[in-house]
Design an enzyme around this catalytic site. Structure first.
Site, PDB file in Angstrom:
ATOM      1  CB  SER A  47       8.310  -0.954  -2.579  1.00  0.00           C
ATOM      2  OG  SER A  47       9.069   0.353  -2.556  1.00  0.00           O
ATOM      3  CE  LYS A  48       8.695   4.408   0.056  1.00  0.00           C
ATOM      4  NZ  LYS A  48       9.417   4.529   1.098  1.00  0.00           N
ATOM      5  CG  ASP A  49       0.911   0.481  -4.179  1.00  0.00           C
ATOM      6  OD1 ASP A  49       0.849   1.394  -3.849  1.00  0.00           O
ATOM      7  OD2 ASP A  49       0.559  -0.351  -5.079  1.00  0.00           O
TER       8      ASP A  49
END
Length: 346
Positions: A47-49
């Site tokens: 999710s950090k993208d």
């Protein structure tokens, strides 16, 4: 007439629009309908993208970044990988201060993406000069032409999920979501999604997941920062020994704590029963689902979305290693059958 080549311009165009997948086997004894938002389908496998791309592009719009500048951040691994990936495409250097709790797999991945990595001791106070927070701040001060992402105290962390993940979940469920279950580390994911969903329907229950050894659950309930709550734990990317301003506690209805051991076994269970190879924090998220179910949080008509934040490949030397699990004392009489038997043909 020649057909156009159908290709993405860069890997960054693949960020977001991750699938919602129904969970069938591990939920068969639970009330409700359960769906996983599987963030491992992002190109950087987490999710950090979303926050890496969003925060960097906001900095570019404000004129804070020019080609050849340096991105600096504190990370348990996933944010760092995403920032390194975005930096490669956009022409920035990347320096990362990483917690020693991060798996060797994650640290090797960061280096393979061209990032300069400083590994900092995990079990020190946030204001200790050796902590990854302090090291990142120092590196930012010493590095000309650098931007410190500062995800724990950056409102853009929340905004990224408010503008992307939240709307995706609302659309994918046709607005029928009744519960969101998500882990809280920096708090950006759960806060951004919750903010959007509650604007659409204030009745949606937002359930946060915390770790034993972290201060978040008690702070949510009492607004007291209790240092007695802090002790070492193994789960990465979940819980905190400080209060991140990127966490909007007002949009979270309830927290529950999960153990290292239960979360590890649940991560392995997800892989074996659903065919979804997701990470340690995903195991924590679904372990929390089980515990919320035991507390009677869900009914037969509930539509529960649980966020699986990253991919199992980040934890090959940890929860998916029988040796590591055994070293932690996580194999006992109840789950010894989890150990994988290997037969060598001679």
């Amino acid at each position: 007439m020649k057909e156009e080549i159908k290709a993405y311009g860069t890997v960054l165009e693949l960020i977001g629009n991750t699938p919602l997948i129904k969970l069938n086997n591990i939920t068969e004894h639970l009330k409700g309908n359960f769906f996983a938002k599987v963030e491992a389908f992002n190109p950087g496998h987490s999710s950090k993208d979303r926050i890496a791309l969003y925060i960097i592009e906001q900095a570019e719009r404000k004129g804070l970044l020019s080609p050849g500048d340096t991105i600096i951040e504190t990370t348990s691994g996933n944010t760092g990988f995403s920032l390194a990936m975005v930096s490669i495409i956009k022409g920035y250097h990347c320096i990362l201060a990483v917690s020693s709790k991060s798996s060797k797999d994650k640290i090797d991945m960061l280096r393979s993406m061209g990032a300069k990595v400083y590994v900092c001791p995990a079990h020190v106070a946030a204001d200790d000069d050796r902590s990854y927070y302090s090291v990142a701040k120092r590196l930012h001060e010493e590095t000309k032409g650098s931007v410190y992402i500062n995800q724990y105290f950056n409102e853009l962390n929340v905004d990224a999920h408010y503008h992307t993940t939240g709307p995706e979940i609302w659309e994918q469920t046709g607005g029928k979501i009744t519960h969101l279950v998500a882990c809280s580390g920096t708090g950006g994911t759960i806060s951004g999604i919750a903010k959007f969903l509650k604007e659409k329907n204030p009745a949606i229950r937002v359930l946060g997941v915390d770790a034993f050894g972290s201060v978040l659950k008690k702070y949510h309930e009492t607004k007291e920062f209790d240092t007695n709550e802090i002790y070492p734990y193994r789960i990465e990317g979940l819980g905190k020994n400080l209060i991140p301003t990127a966490t909007d506690f007002d949009v979270i209805d309830k927290f529950i704590k999960v153990t290292d051991e239960d979360s590890a076994h649940t991560a392995r269970e997800i892989a074996k029963r659903e065919g979804l190879f997701v990470g340690y924090t995903s195991g924590a998220a679904f372990q929390a689902v089980k515990q919320f179910a035991e507390e009677g949080e869900f009914t037969e008509s509930s539509n529960i979305v649980v966020v699986f934040p990253d991919h199992g490949s980040r934890y090959m030397s940890k929860v998916f290693s029988d040796d590591w699990m055994n070293e932690q004392g996580f194999f006992d009489s109840e789950n010894i059958e989890e150990i994988q038997k290997i037969e060598f043909i001679k």
